[in-house]
Design a protein around this motif. Sequence first.
Motif, PDB file in Angstrom:
ATOM      1  N   LYS A  44      38.853  33.476  47.725  1.00  9.09           N
ATOM      2  CA  LYS A  44      38.944  34.091  46.398  1.00  9.09           C
ATOM      3  C   LYS A  44      39.798  33.285  45.432  1.00  9.09           C
ATOM      4  O   LYS A  44      39.373  32.947  44.332  1.00  9.09           O
ATOM      5  CB  LYS A  44      39.547  35.497  46.514  1.00  9.09           C
ATOM      6  N   GLN A  45      41.017  32.980  45.833  1.00 11.64           N
ATOM      7  CA  GLN A  45      41.966  32.340  44.920  1.00 11.64           C
ATOM      8  C   GLN A  45      41.562  30.907  44.588  1.00 11.64           C
ATOM      9  O   GLN A  45      41.575  30.507  43.424  1.00 11.64           O
ATOM     10  CB  GLN A  45      43.356  32.376  45.559  1.00 11.64           C
ATOM     11  N   ALA A  46      41.170  30.135  45.591  1.00 14.22           N
ATOM     12  CA  ALA A  46      40.785  28.745  45.345  1.00 14.22           C
ATOM     13  C   ALA A  46      39.518  28.674  44.502  1.00 14.22           C
ATOM     14  O   ALA A  46      39.408  27.832  43.606  1.00 14.22           O
ATOM     15  CB  ALA A  46      40.601  28.000  46.670  1.00 14.22           C
ATOM     16  N   CYS A  47      38.563  29.556  44.753  1.00 18.31           N
ATOM     17  CA  CYS A  47      37.336  29.556  43.948  1.00 18.31           C
ATOM     18  C   CYS A  47      37.629  29.926  42.506  1.00 18.31           C
ATOM     19  O   CYS A  47      37.037  29.363  41.591  1.00 18.31           O
ATOM     20  CB  CYS A  47      36.296  30.504  44.543  1.00 18.31           C
ATOM     21  N   LYS A  48      38.559  30.846  42.302  1.00 15.30           N
ATOM     22  CA  LYS A  48      38.926  31.222  40.933  1.00 15.30           C
ATOM     23  C   LYS A  48      39.479  30.004  40.195  1.00 15.30           C
ATOM     24  O   LYS A  48      39.060  29.688  39.087  1.00 15.30           O
ATOM     25  CB  LYS A  48      39.962  32.345  40.943  1.00 15.30           C
ATOM     26  N   TYR A  49      40.422  29.308  40.825  1.00 11.25           N
ATOM     27  CA  TYR A  49      41.025  28.132  40.189  1.00 11.25           C
ATOM     28  C   TYR A  49      39.992  27.025  39.968  1.00 11.25           C
ATOM     29  O   TYR A  49      40.092  26.252  39.030  1.00 11.25           O
ATOM     30  CB  TYR A  49      42.164  27.564  41.029  1.00 11.25           C
ATOM     31  N   ALA A  50      38.999  26.953  40.852  1.00  7.49           N
ATOM     32  CA  ALA A  50      37.969  25.916  40.753  1.00  7.49           C
ATOM     33  C   ALA A  50      36.890  26.281  39.744  1.00  7.49           C
ATOM     34  O   ALA A  50      35.949  25.522  39.538  1.00  7.49           O
ATOM     35  CB  ALA A  50      37.344  25.677  42.126  1.00  7.49           C
ATOM     36  N   GLY A  51      37.016  27.445  39.126  1.00  6.02           N
ATOM     37  CA  GLY A  51      36.035  27.855  38.115  1.00  6.02           C
ATOM     38  C   GLY A  51      34.723  28.307  38.705  1.00  6.02           C
ATOM     39  O   GLY A  51      33.692  28.283  38.045  1.00  6.02           O
ATOM     40  N   LEU A  52      34.744  28.751  39.960  1.00  7.74           N
ATOM     41  CA  LEU A  52      33.532  29.168  40.660  1.00  7.74           C
ATOM     42  C   LEU A  52      33.490  30.681  40.764  1.00  7.74           C
ATOM     43  O   LEU A  52      34.506  31.352  40.628  1.00  7.74           O
ATOM     44  CB  LEU A  52      33.511  28.561  42.067  1.00  7.74           C
ATOM     45  N   PRO A  53      32.293  31.225  41.044  1.00  8.68           N
ATOM     46  CA  PRO A  53      32.215  32.682  41.234  1.00  8.68           C
ATOM     47  C   PRO A  53      32.944  33.088  42.519  1.00  8.68           C
ATOM     48  O   PRO A  53      33.189  32.255  43.399  1.00  8.68           O
ATOM     49  CB  PRO A  53      30.722  32.956  41.346  1.00  8.68           C
ATOM     50  N   LYS A  54      33.270  34.362  42.614  1.00  9.62           N
ATOM     51  CA  LYS A  54      33.909  34.874  43.815  1.00  9.62           C
ATOM     52  C   LYS A  54      32.946  34.707  44.987  1.00  9.62           C
ATOM     53  O   LYS A  54      31.755  34.998  44.873  1.00  9.62           O
ATOM     54  CB  LYS A  54      34.245  36.359  43.619  1.00  9.62           C
ATOM     55  N   PRO A  55      33.443  34.204  46.120  1.00  6.98           N
ATOM     56  CA  PRO A  55      32.562  34.005  47.276  1.00  6.98           C
ATOM     57  C   PRO A  55      31.956  35.318  47.745  1.00  6.98           C
ATOM     58  O   PRO A  55      32.607  36.355  47.694  1.00  6.98           O
ATOM     59  CB  PRO A  55      33.481  33.438  48.351  1.00  6.98           C
ATOM     60  N   THR A  56      30.731  35.252  48.208  1.00  2.00           N
ATOM     61  CA  THR A  56      30.100  36.440  48.753  1.00  2.00           C
ATOM     62  C   THR A  56      30.848  36.847  50.015  1.00  2.00           C
ATOM     63  O   THR A  56      31.318  36.000  50.761  1.00  2.00           O
ATOM     64  CB  THR A  56      28.619  36.179  49.098  1.00  2.00           C
ATOM     65  N   GLY A  57      30.989  38.129  50.209  1.00  2.00           N
ATOM     66  CA  GLY A  57      31.702  38.603  51.384  1.00  2.00           C
ATOM     67  C   GLY A  57      33.186  38.757  51.164  1.00  2.00           C
ATOM     68  O   GLY A  57      33.890  39.261  52.015  1.00  2.00           O
ATOM     69  N   CYS A  58      33.699  38.329  50.005  1.00  2.00           N
ATOM     70  CA  CYS A  58      35.124  38.508  49.709  1.00  2.00           C
ATOM     71  C   CYS A  58      35.310  39.853  48.985  1.00  2.00           C
ATOM     72  O   CYS A  58      34.575  40.166  48.071  1.00  2.00           O
ATOM     73  CB  CYS A  58      35.657  37.387  48.804  1.00  2.00           C
ATOM     74  N   VAL A  59      36.290  40.590  49.436  1.00  2.00           N
ATOM     75  CA  VAL A  59      36.544  41.917  48.853  1.00  2.00           C
ATOM     76  C   VAL A  59      37.436  41.786  47.635  1.00  2.00           C
ATOM     77  O   VAL A  59      38.351  41.010  47.606  1.00  2.00           O
ATOM     78  CB  VAL A  59      37.222  42.840  49.893  1.00  2.00           C
TER      79      VAL A  59
END
Length: 110
Positions: free
Chosen positions: A95-110
Amino acid sequence: MALEINGTTYEQDEEGYLVDLGSWNADVATALAAEEDVELTDEHWDIINFLREYYEEYQIAPAVRVLTKAVGKRLGKEKGNSKYLYSLFPYGPGKQACKYAGLPKPTGCV
């Protein structure tokens, strides 16, 4: 929600992820991290850049298990483990790394 950086507004969803993935840049990553009192180091950037490349190739943000395995393959076993990734991204490497990378929240992450 919106993030204001150097006179440019970046739209965010209700969880703080960028709405327009194409508007991402290093300043956005730094600002998003600063909101959570995280100062990005080279180790953070290794993971952020890895995630951006992964997303470009597969068009999906990896869940944490997939991320851990893929990082291990690319960056070595000492970085491809949950303990290391959580030390960088305590709110959850996916969740956190994807947010910083400008990506959508990973599937399966709450």
